[in-house]
Scaffold this active site. Sequence first.
Site, PDB file in Angstrom:
ATOM      1  N   ASP A 291       7.845  13.231  13.111  1.00  0.00           N
ATOM      2  CA  ASP A 291       8.435  11.992  13.617  1.00  0.00           C
ATOM      3  C   ASP A 291       7.554  11.428  14.739  1.00  0.00           C
ATOM      4  OD1 ASP A 291       9.969  10.000  14.842  1.00  0.00           O
ATOM      5  OD2 ASP A 291      11.849  11.028  14.435  1.00  0.00           O
ATOM      6  N   HIS A 322       9.984   8.612  10.951  1.00  0.00           N
ATOM      7  CA  HIS A 322      11.171   8.272  11.741  1.00  0.00           C
ATOM      8  C   HIS A 322      12.111   7.429  10.877  1.00  0.00           C
ATOM      9  CE1 HIS A 322      13.515   7.572  15.366  1.00  0.00           C
ATOM     10  NE2 HIS A 322      13.575   6.296  15.042  1.00  0.00           N
TER      11      HIS A 322
END
Length: 363
Positions: A291, A322
């Site tokens: 992420d 993300h």
Amino acid sequence: GRCWLLCKPSALAQHLVRSLGRSAALRGGRWPWPCWPQLQMLWQLLQPPEPEPVVARELLQLSDAGLVALDWLVGPWGAAGGGGVVSSPVLLLIPNAAGKVTGGLLQLGLRALERGFIPVIFNRRGHNGCPLTTPRLQPFGDPGDLREAVMYLRCRHPAASLLAVSEGSGSGLLLAYLGESGSSSRLAAAACLSPIFRGRDWFEARMPWLYEWPLLLHLKQGLSRYAGALAEVVDMDRLLGSRSLRELEETLFCRTRSRPTSWESYWERNEPLRDADEAAVPVLCLCSADDPVRGPPAQSLPRELFRSSPYFFLLLTPHGGHCGFPRRGPGRCWAHEAVLEYFRAMAEFLRTEERRKGLPRPR
């Protein structure tokens, strides 16, 4: 697949492992370029949902005369807003902290609608076209407005299970609400997609410019609509001239004209996990190790919380970006299927426990 479930051993955890293990959501087609998390994020956030949803807006007046907006997803078929079977579960969708309702969040709502849920999007004060009737916005981890919205949904659908799912930085609001409310949250289960666990660290570390600048511009555009009303409490020139999300957050909530406070004091009241030990609702957190927004897993994932609390479950995947979690084929995001399977597994577990213990269903 290659996902890891980190949690405290319990009967609920074993049931969840079995349910997710049988789910096709964690297997099958994958994103062809797993090592490009930035591209995964943009692809998922910018892609419009298919088909385009129909939304019925409802404005909810709060105790201080402020307004939040509830957008009922009624699908592309034009059904009545907030309708459905009386016992259908209500799914509360919480956008990110900037109020951006992404195509991914709308797609999750449509998937839930197809599965018999009643999806509704919670829009904070002044976000996503919601009128700002008071010179006050909602801080990062202040669950007061969300609490009133949950109470309203419970009154409107008293016989339905109430569930909640948040996206990205919006998870700070949901996690704070679960901690402050404890066993009085009125939710049956919750899920967080790519949550931000440590708010202060996240603002101070900053994000890649590819993600921060669009969100900053989105926030400034929304705030500029209420420049006259907000000028009473904040320095609008400084606010609209902010060059980072931290500077904007600090100007908006710390350097106010009426009640200025320090950055440290602000986060003492708004950290998402400040009351995490009090949470009494199962929470599934879907995170990817790559992420680019949350940051490195070693610093940004509170692993000890998942090892010690029987209510927190971490589903960690090596790739997904993300809020991306892309896959080929229909649905595009395998995390949406995993969340809906998780809610199904939670309902099944609770029904089994009620039958085993002979408990009456709560009214």
